[in-house]
Design an enzyme around this catalytic site. Structure first.
Site, mmCIF file in Angstrom:
data_model
loop_
_atom_site.group_PDB
_atom_site.id
_atom_site.type_symbol
_atom_site.label_atom_id
_atom_site.label_comp_id
_atom_site.label_asym_id
_atom_site.label_seq_id
_atom_site.Cartn_x
_atom_site.Cartn_y
_atom_site.Cartn_z
ATOM 1 N N GLN A 1 -8.587 0.045 26.909
ATOM 2 C CA GLN A 1 -8.502 0.672 28.232
ATOM 3 C C GLN A 1 -8.461 -0.396 29.328
ATOM 4 O O GLN A 1 -9.319 -1.277 29.391
ATOM 5 C CB GLN A 1 -9.717 1.600 28.434
ATOM 6 N N ASP B 1 -0.045 1.711 23.063
ATOM 7 C CA ASP B 1 0.252 1.660 24.500
ATOM 8 C C ASP B 1 1.607 0.989 24.752
ATOM 9 O O ASP B 1 2.149 1.078 25.862
ATOM 10 C CB ASP B 1 -0.836 0.874 25.244
ATOM 11 N N LYS C 1 -9.128 11.158 26.118
ATOM 12 C CA LYS C 1 -8.294 10.681 25.003
ATOM 13 C C LYS C 1 -8.963 11.004 23.667
ATOM 14 O O LYS C 1 -8.320 11.516 22.751
ATOM 15 C CB LYS C 1 -8.069 9.163 25.128
#
Ligand code: NDP
Length: 297
Positions: free
Chosen positions: A98, A121, A54
């Site tokens: 994460q 997200d 990422k």
């Protein structure tokens, strides 16, 4: 029939290029560099790999990447303080924590601490609610990637029968909302669904997000249907090697389907591309600039 193979890798590369073009213009015309902060707690090897790629792709797109690697024993209070700082930082337009978090941390609490406008997200309860009511939101990256592939292939999804196998908050449910938003007729199937094979055979669009290697065989696929395989499962072959497979039995399904995503190289690469797209969108929204077309739901 042999299905057309949907090349998610090439599509994701195009999205990343498009994002990079917009980022370059934002910098040149507005002095604005979108920034993405990724927070990793602990040393889970898979998570470290995801966070690494990422960060790399964020920088390649011309954005600022901020990595916060915290020890596994980080307290909830300290993690929330990091998120508060990132929420207040004007250089940070997107924040991603994460998952999974170590078990002593409450994921819901942590995710819901992120400023919804920076929740790239799309897991914050506000964004879930906005998506569910058809309002502008941050959309979870994997389902957004699937939607982009489907729109590219079909143009309009209106009136098509879509079956989503899996009802997780991360993939299945938002996928179903997005398909509904595009006027597909949506069925959500899960572990308690009766006659799953029959349900799947009714699908013009079959999305598999289960996490069970090759669970869906070709004879569950309607001839000519589009199959989107979200599953990523590592299996050991009889020769003792490991390889990645999806939730769909690719070989048999590809003989029946009209189009199918491979694993790897289908949905997987779209996820990070959509994360970059979401960060760009968040930066535009935060600065009152028009958001790029085609990169959001
Ligand atoms: P979850 O484990 O959270 O959800 C799995 C879903 O599948 C559940 O709703 C479960 O039903 C359903 N299910 C399980 N067994 C069956 C069965 N026998 N028949 C029908 N439904 C069943 O998984 P995720 O949604 O997080 O992930 C799904 C897959 O997608 C995984 O392989 C994951 O690795 C992959 N993935 C890939 C990403 C990418 O970037 N390509 C990103 C995220 C995930 P129930 O609710 O009833 O238990």
């Amino acid at each position: 029939m042999t299905a057309r193979v949907i090349d998610g890798k090439a599509f994701a590369a195009r999205i990343r290029e498009e994002v990079a073009g917009h980022v370059a213009r934002l910098k040149a015309e507005h002095g604005l560099q979108p920034g993405l902060a990724v927070v990793l707690v602990g040393e889970d090897p898979a998570s470290q790999v995801y966070v690494g790629s990422k960060g790399k792709q964020t920088v390649e797109a011309g954005m600022a990447s901020f990595e916060h690697k915290l020890p596994a024993e980080t307290s909830e209070k300290d993690l929330l303080a990091v998120i508060d700082r990132l929420n207040a930082d004007p250089k940070v337009h997107g924040i991603l924590v994460q998952l999974p978090l170590p078990s002593h941390l409450n994921s819901d609490l942590v995710i819901n601490r992120i400023d919804p406008a920076k929740d790239v997200d799309g897991f914050h309860i506000s964004n879930v609610g906005l998506l569910g009511t058809g309002q502008k939101s941050m959309v979870p990256c994997t389902p957004l990637g699937c939607l982009m592939l489907l729109r590219d292939l079909h143009g309009s999804l209106s009136g098509l029968n879509a079956v989503v196998v899996g009802r997780s908050n991360i993939v299945g449910k938002p996928m179903a909302q997005l398909l509904l938003g595009d006027s597909a007729t949506v069925t959500i199937a899960h572990s308690r669904t009766k006659n799953l094979a029959e349900v799947c055979r009714g699908a013009d669009i079959l999305v598999a997000a289960v996490g069970r290697p090759e669970m869906i065989p070709g004879d569950w696929v309607k001839p000519g249907a589009t199959v989107i395989d979200v599953g990523i499962n590592r299996i050991t072959t009889p020769e003792g090697k490991t390889r990645l497979v999806g939730d769909v039995d690719y070989e048999s399904a590809a003989r029946v389907a009209g189009a199918i995503t491979p694993v790897p190289g289908g949905v997987g690469p779209m996820t990070i591309a959509c994360l970059l797209a979401n960060t760009l969108t968040a930066a535009c929204r935060a600065n009152g600039l028009p958001e790029p077309k085609g990169l959001t739901a």
